[in-house]
Design a protein around this motif. Structure first.
Motif, PDB file in Angstrom:
ATOM      1  N   THR A 154     -10.177   4.850   4.640  1.00 55.04           N
ATOM      2  CA  THR A 154      -8.753   5.136   4.866  1.00 55.04           C
ATOM      3  C   THR A 154      -7.822   4.189   4.114  1.00 55.04           C
ATOM      4  O   THR A 154      -6.608   4.385   4.104  1.00 55.04           O
ATOM      5  CB  THR A 154      -8.444   5.039   6.373  1.00 55.04           C
ATOM      6  OG1 THR A 154      -9.133   3.890   6.903  1.00 55.04           O
ATOM      7  CG2 THR A 154      -8.901   6.286   7.095  1.00 55.04           C
ATOM      8  N   GLY A 155      -8.370   3.139   3.504  1.00 51.31           N
ATOM      9  CA  GLY A 155      -7.531   2.149   2.811  1.00 51.31           C
ATOM     10  C   GLY A 155      -7.255   2.534   1.367  1.00 51.31           C
ATOM     11  O   GLY A 155      -7.604   3.626   0.901  1.00 51.31           O
ATOM     12  N   GLY A 156      -6.623   1.608   0.654  1.00 52.60           N
ATOM     13  CA  GLY A 156      -6.252   1.864  -0.730  1.00 52.60           C
ATOM     14  C   GLY A 156      -7.463   2.097  -1.615  1.00 52.60           C
ATOM     15  O   GLY A 156      -7.487   3.042  -2.422  1.00 52.60           O
ATOM     16  N   VAL A 157      -8.480   1.251  -1.499  1.00 51.60           N
ATOM     17  CA  VAL A 157      -9.680   1.411  -2.323  1.00 51.60           C
ATOM     18  C   VAL A 157     -10.421   2.682  -1.914  1.00 51.60           C
ATOM     19  O   VAL A 157     -10.831   3.491  -2.763  1.00 51.60           O
ATOM     20  CB  VAL A 157     -10.618   0.190  -2.184  1.00 51.60           C
ATOM     21  CG1 VAL A 157     -11.860   0.387  -3.041  1.00 51.60           C
ATOM     22  CG2 VAL A 157      -9.892  -1.100  -2.588  1.00 51.60           C
ATOM     23  N   ARG A 177     -10.590   7.286  11.971  1.00 49.41           N
ATOM     24  CA  ARG A 177     -10.396   7.634  13.382  1.00 49.41           C
ATOM     25  C   ARG A 177      -9.975   9.106  13.471  1.00 49.41           C
ATOM     26  O   ARG A 177      -9.511   9.678  12.475  1.00 49.41           O
ATOM     27  CB  ARG A 177      -9.298   6.758  13.994  1.00 49.41           C
ATOM     28  CG  ARG A 177      -9.650   5.281  14.046  1.00 49.41           C
ATOM     29  CD  ARG A 177      -8.425   4.482  14.512  1.00 49.41           C
ATOM     30  NE  ARG A 177      -8.400   3.156  13.932  1.00 49.41           N
ATOM     31  CZ  ARG A 177      -8.934   2.067  14.488  1.00 49.41           C
ATOM     32  NH1 ARG A 177      -9.525   2.149  15.643  1.00 49.41           N
ATOM     33  NH2 ARG A 177      -8.864   0.901  13.889  1.00 49.41           N
ATOM     34  N   GLU A 181      -5.965   9.979  10.467  1.00 51.73           N
ATOM     35  CA  GLU A 181      -6.905   9.331   9.532  1.00 51.73           C
ATOM     36  C   GLU A 181      -7.942  10.347   9.046  1.00 51.73           C
ATOM     37  O   GLU A 181      -8.292  10.377   7.863  1.00 51.73           O
ATOM     38  CB  GLU A 181      -7.606   8.144  10.202  1.00 51.73           C
ATOM     39  CG  GLU A 181      -6.706   6.943  10.415  1.00 51.73           C
ATOM     40  CD  GLU A 181      -7.493   5.670  10.710  1.00 51.73           C
ATOM     41  OE1 GLU A 181      -8.740   5.685  10.707  1.00 51.73           O
ATOM     42  OE2 GLU A 181      -6.830   4.642  10.955  1.00 51.73           O
ATOM     43  N   HIS A 196     -14.905   5.014  12.989  1.00 52.34           N
ATOM     44  CA  HIS A 196     -15.353   3.614  12.977  1.00 52.34           C
ATOM     45  C   HIS A 196     -14.968   2.860  14.241  1.00 52.34           C
ATOM     46  O   HIS A 196     -15.341   1.697  14.398  1.00 52.34           O
ATOM     47  CB  HIS A 196     -14.870   2.877  11.725  1.00 52.34           C
ATOM     48  CG  HIS A 196     -13.387   2.877  11.523  1.00 52.34           C
ATOM     49  ND1 HIS A 196     -12.726   3.917  10.929  1.00 52.34           N
ATOM     50  CD2 HIS A 196     -12.438   1.958  11.814  1.00 52.34           C
ATOM     51  CE1 HIS A 196     -11.436   3.646  10.868  1.00 52.34           C
ATOM     52  NE2 HIS A 196     -11.230   2.465  11.408  1.00 52.34           N
ATOM     53  N   VAL A 252     -19.277  -7.048  -5.349  1.00 49.69           N
ATOM     54  CA  VAL A 252     -18.459  -6.679  -6.504  1.00 49.69           C
ATOM     55  C   VAL A 252     -17.130  -7.411  -6.442  1.00 49.69           C
ATOM     56  O   VAL A 252     -16.446  -7.374  -5.411  1.00 49.69           O
ATOM     57  CB  VAL A 252     -18.218  -5.147  -6.515  1.00 49.69           C
ATOM     58  CG1 VAL A 252     -17.173  -4.770  -7.556  1.00 49.69           C
ATOM     59  CG2 VAL A 252     -19.528  -4.408  -6.769  1.00 49.69           C
ATOM     60  N   ALA A 254     -13.684  -7.115  -8.309  1.00 44.66           N
ATOM     61  CA  ALA A 254     -13.029  -6.140  -9.190  1.00 44.66           C
ATOM     62  C   ALA A 254     -12.564  -6.789 -10.489  1.00 44.66           C
ATOM     63  O   ALA A 254     -11.878  -7.811 -10.473  1.00 44.66           O
ATOM     64  CB  ALA A 254     -11.841  -5.510  -8.469  1.00 44.66           C
TER      65      ALA A 254
HETATM   66  N1  LIG Z   1     -13.747  -8.142  -4.068  1.00 45.66           N
HETATM   67  C1  LIG Z   1     -12.685  -7.635  -4.674  1.00 45.66           C
HETATM   68  O1  LIG Z   1     -12.507  -7.771  -5.880  1.00 45.66           O
HETATM   69  C2  LIG Z   1     -11.691  -6.836  -3.883  1.00 45.66           C
HETATM   70  C3  LIG Z   1     -10.780  -6.016  -4.551  1.00 45.66           C
HETATM   71  C4  LIG Z   1      -9.929  -5.212  -3.794  1.00 45.66           C
HETATM   72  C5  LIG Z   1     -10.010  -5.247  -2.406  1.00 45.66           C
HETATM   73  N2  LIG Z   1     -10.872  -6.108  -1.804  1.00 45.66           N
HETATM   74  C6  LIG Z   1     -11.006  -6.112  -0.327  1.00 45.66           C
HETATM   75  O2  LIG Z   1     -11.617  -4.878   0.011  1.00 45.66           O
HETATM   76  C7  LIG Z   1     -11.131  -4.423   1.260  1.00 45.66           C
HETATM   77  C8  LIG Z   1     -10.577  -3.016   1.120  1.00 45.66           C
HETATM   78  O3  LIG Z   1      -9.423  -3.063   0.320  1.00 45.66           O
HETATM   79  P1  LIG Z   1      -8.220  -2.055   0.579  1.00 45.66           P
HETATM   80  O4  LIG Z   1      -7.153  -2.410  -0.370  1.00 45.66           O
HETATM   81  O5  LIG Z   1      -8.706  -0.671   0.607  1.00 45.66           O
HETATM   82  O6  LIG Z   1      -7.777  -2.502   2.064  1.00 45.66           O
HETATM   83  P2  LIG Z   1      -6.940  -1.702   3.143  1.00 45.66           P
HETATM   84  O7  LIG Z   1      -5.970  -0.801   2.447  1.00 45.66           O
HETATM   85  O8  LIG Z   1      -6.468  -2.694   4.140  1.00 45.66           O
HETATM   86  O9  LIG Z   1      -8.012  -0.744   3.830  1.00 45.66           O
HETATM   87  C9  LIG Z   1      -8.989  -1.162   4.724  1.00 45.66           C
HETATM   88  C10 LIG Z   1      -9.266   0.036   5.624  1.00 45.66           C
HETATM   89  O10 LIG Z   1     -10.431  -0.229   6.393  1.00 45.66           O
HETATM   90  C11 LIG Z   1     -10.262   0.338   7.672  1.00 45.66           C
HETATM   91  N3  LIG Z   1     -11.128  -0.355   8.607  1.00 45.66           N
HETATM   92  C12 LIG Z   1     -10.880  -1.485   9.318  1.00 45.66           C
HETATM   93  N4  LIG Z   1     -11.974  -1.827  10.026  1.00 45.66           N
HETATM   94  C13 LIG Z   1     -12.913  -0.906   9.749  1.00 45.66           C
HETATM   95  C14 LIG Z   1     -14.262  -0.718  10.158  1.00 45.66           C
HETATM   96  N5  LIG Z   1     -14.866  -1.560  11.012  1.00 45.66           N
HETATM   97  N6  LIG Z   1     -14.941   0.321   9.654  1.00 45.66           N
HETATM   98  C15 LIG Z   1     -14.372   1.188   8.777  1.00 45.66           C
HETATM   99  N7  LIG Z   1     -13.094   1.073   8.368  1.00 45.66           N
HETATM  100  C16 LIG Z   1     -12.384   0.032   8.843  1.00 45.66           C
HETATM  101  C17 LIG Z   1      -8.790   0.192   7.971  1.00 45.66           C
HETATM  102  O11 LIG Z   1      -8.427   1.269   8.810  1.00 45.66           O
HETATM  103  P3  LIG Z   1      -7.771   1.063  10.255  1.00 45.66           P
HETATM  104  O12 LIG Z   1      -6.294   1.029   9.996  1.00 45.66           O
HETATM  105  O13 LIG Z   1      -8.207   2.268  11.006  1.00 45.66           O
HETATM  106  O14 LIG Z   1      -8.286  -0.216  10.841  1.00 45.66           O
HETATM  107  C18 LIG Z   1      -8.141   0.304   6.596  1.00 45.66           C
HETATM  108  O15 LIG Z   1      -7.657   1.619   6.357  1.00 45.66           O
HETATM  109  C19 LIG Z   1     -10.089  -5.456   1.715  1.00 45.66           C
HETATM  110  O16 LIG Z   1     -10.703  -6.371   2.591  1.00 45.66           O
HETATM  111  C20 LIG Z   1      -9.682  -6.145   0.415  1.00 45.66           C
HETATM  112  O17 LIG Z   1      -9.217  -7.454   0.631  1.00 45.66           O
HETATM  113  C21 LIG Z   1     -11.710  -6.894  -2.503  1.00 45.66           C
END
Ligand SMILES: NC(=O)c1ccc[n+]([C@@H]2O[C@H](COP(=O)([O-])OP(=O)(O)OC[C@H]3O[C@@H](n4cnc5c(N)ncnc54)[C@H](OP(=O)(O)O)[C@@H]3O)[C@@H](O)[C@H]2O)c1
Length: 305
Positions: A154-157, A177, A181, A196, A252, A254
């Motif tokens: 559901t998040g940006g990625v 959910r 969602e 989840h 990974v 990014a």
């Molecule tokens: N390593 C890298 O290079 C890199 C690069 C980009 C992002 N990231 C990390 O990767 C993650 C995802 O990025 P994003 O930008 O997509 O973040 P985001 O927009 O905050 O999305 C995270 C999503 O995960 C959901 N979530 C929370 N707990 C969960 C669970 N237990 N099971 C399944 N889904 C759950 C949330 O939904 P709810 O609202 O329902 O809780 C939210 O929609 C973040 O932690 C970010 O910091 C890392």
């Protein structure tokens, strides 16, 4: 220029008047039109990276940007003033960011041209999330007919990853959910949905009894998810769950290489990729945007500059 910056360690993000940056050799000065909120920005604002990366105050926040080239530094050959561009601010230190009217970026990494048809607001929300989606899928290489579980769909990625996994011919199981969602991930092409807030492994086994070939670990517990992999399954994690924790896991980080950004931009311009923007805020509203992001938003939160 106006920018959202931290004046010193421990300071709150504040709309600040700063000198317009000048492009060094090999750099491009971009007049920013749009950016977006990433978890990384909240980490920087919360001081969580203070011991991990050099901070050059005032630290302008914001990883993503889209805009127009304003000027080029010495030796830059691939860009001209007036080129529409987007990307990810990628420097060895924190200081320059997309939450400002101008930003300097290297010609070599984190920058690509925007083709006609790619709107800047979508592009401004695409750089980091899109790169993370592309890189996790490259690390796991889902094949047509394979099953991909996206935890954090559901998040940006996740919103970008669903679309690319579906395009690869995979069967996509997305976490979401019930209600909005679930509608969101199904609208992006997910075939199955698991809640989840409930028992994810049991729900996944119910729709895919033999397990899953690929897991994108964008949220949740890596070890619990990895137990769902088939024998030759692959897991890519953005959350530090790597080969040390499980033999099939890859951590990974990014990398916004020009080729990756070019692909994202081409797909955006051609309509093959949608960047779901739930809400937009102005620069002055970035603190409210952070609160909104921390509270959970579907897809991306855009910042318009
Ligand atoms: N390593 C890298 O290079 C890199 C690069 C980009 C992002 N990231 C990390 O990767 C993650 C995802 O990025 P994003 O930008 O997509 O973040 P985001 O927009 O905050 O999305 C995270 C999503 O995960 C959901 N979530 C929370 N707990 C969960 C669970 N237990 N099971 C399944 N889904 C759950 C949330 O939904 P709810 O609202 O329902 O809780 C939210 O929609 C973040 O932690 C970010 O910091 C890392």
């Amino acid at each position: 220029m106006q920018a959202i910056a931290l004046s010193a360690q421990g300071a709150q993000p504040t709309l600040t008047e700063l000198p317009t940056p000048q492009p060094a050799a090999g750099e491009v000065l971009v007049r920013v039109q749009a950016s977006s909120v990433n978890g990384f920005d909240l980490s920087v604002a919360g001081g969580h990276l203070a011991a991990m990366m050099e901070h050059r105050y005032p630290v302008v926040l914001g990883k993503d940007f889209a805009g127009v080239v304003e000027a080029i530094g010495e030796g830059v050959t691939s860009y001209q003033p007036g080129d529409p561009v987007f990307g990810v601010v990628t420097k060895a230190y924190l200081g320059d960011g997309g939450f400002g009217e101008y930003v300097t970026v290297s010609e070599q990494v984190g920058l690509a041209k925007l083709p006609e048809g790619a709107d800047p607001k979508s592009a401004g929300a695409l750089g980091l999330a899109g790169t993370a989606a592309v890189d996790t899928l490259a690390a796991t290489a889902p094949q047509s007919g394979e099953t991909v579980l996206i935890s954090g769909a559901t998040g940006g990625v996740g919103a970008i990853a669903i679309q690319y996994a579906v395009a690869a011919g995979a069967t996509v199981i997305a976490t979401a959910r019930p209600g909005a969602e679930t509608d969101f991930v199904r609208g992006l092409g997910a075939h199955e949905v698991v809640d989840h807030s409930g028992d994810v492994p049991a729900q996944v086994r119910a729709v895919s009894p033999d397990g899953v070939n690929v897991i994108l670990h964008l949220a949740g517990d890596g070890a619990t998810l990895a137990a769902l992999l088939t024998e030759k399954g692959r897991l890519a994690s953005l959350l530090g769950f790597g080969a040390d924790q499980h033999p099939a896991a890859t951590f990974v980080y990014a990398n916004p290489a020009p080729a990756t950004l070019d692909r994202l931009a081409a797909d955006l311009a051609a309509g093959r990729l949608t960047v779901p923007v739930a809400k937009s805020y102005t620069l002055a509203e970035v603190p409210a945007a952070f609160d909104d992001f921390a509270g959970g938003t579907l897809g991306k939160i855009a910042i318009t500059v």
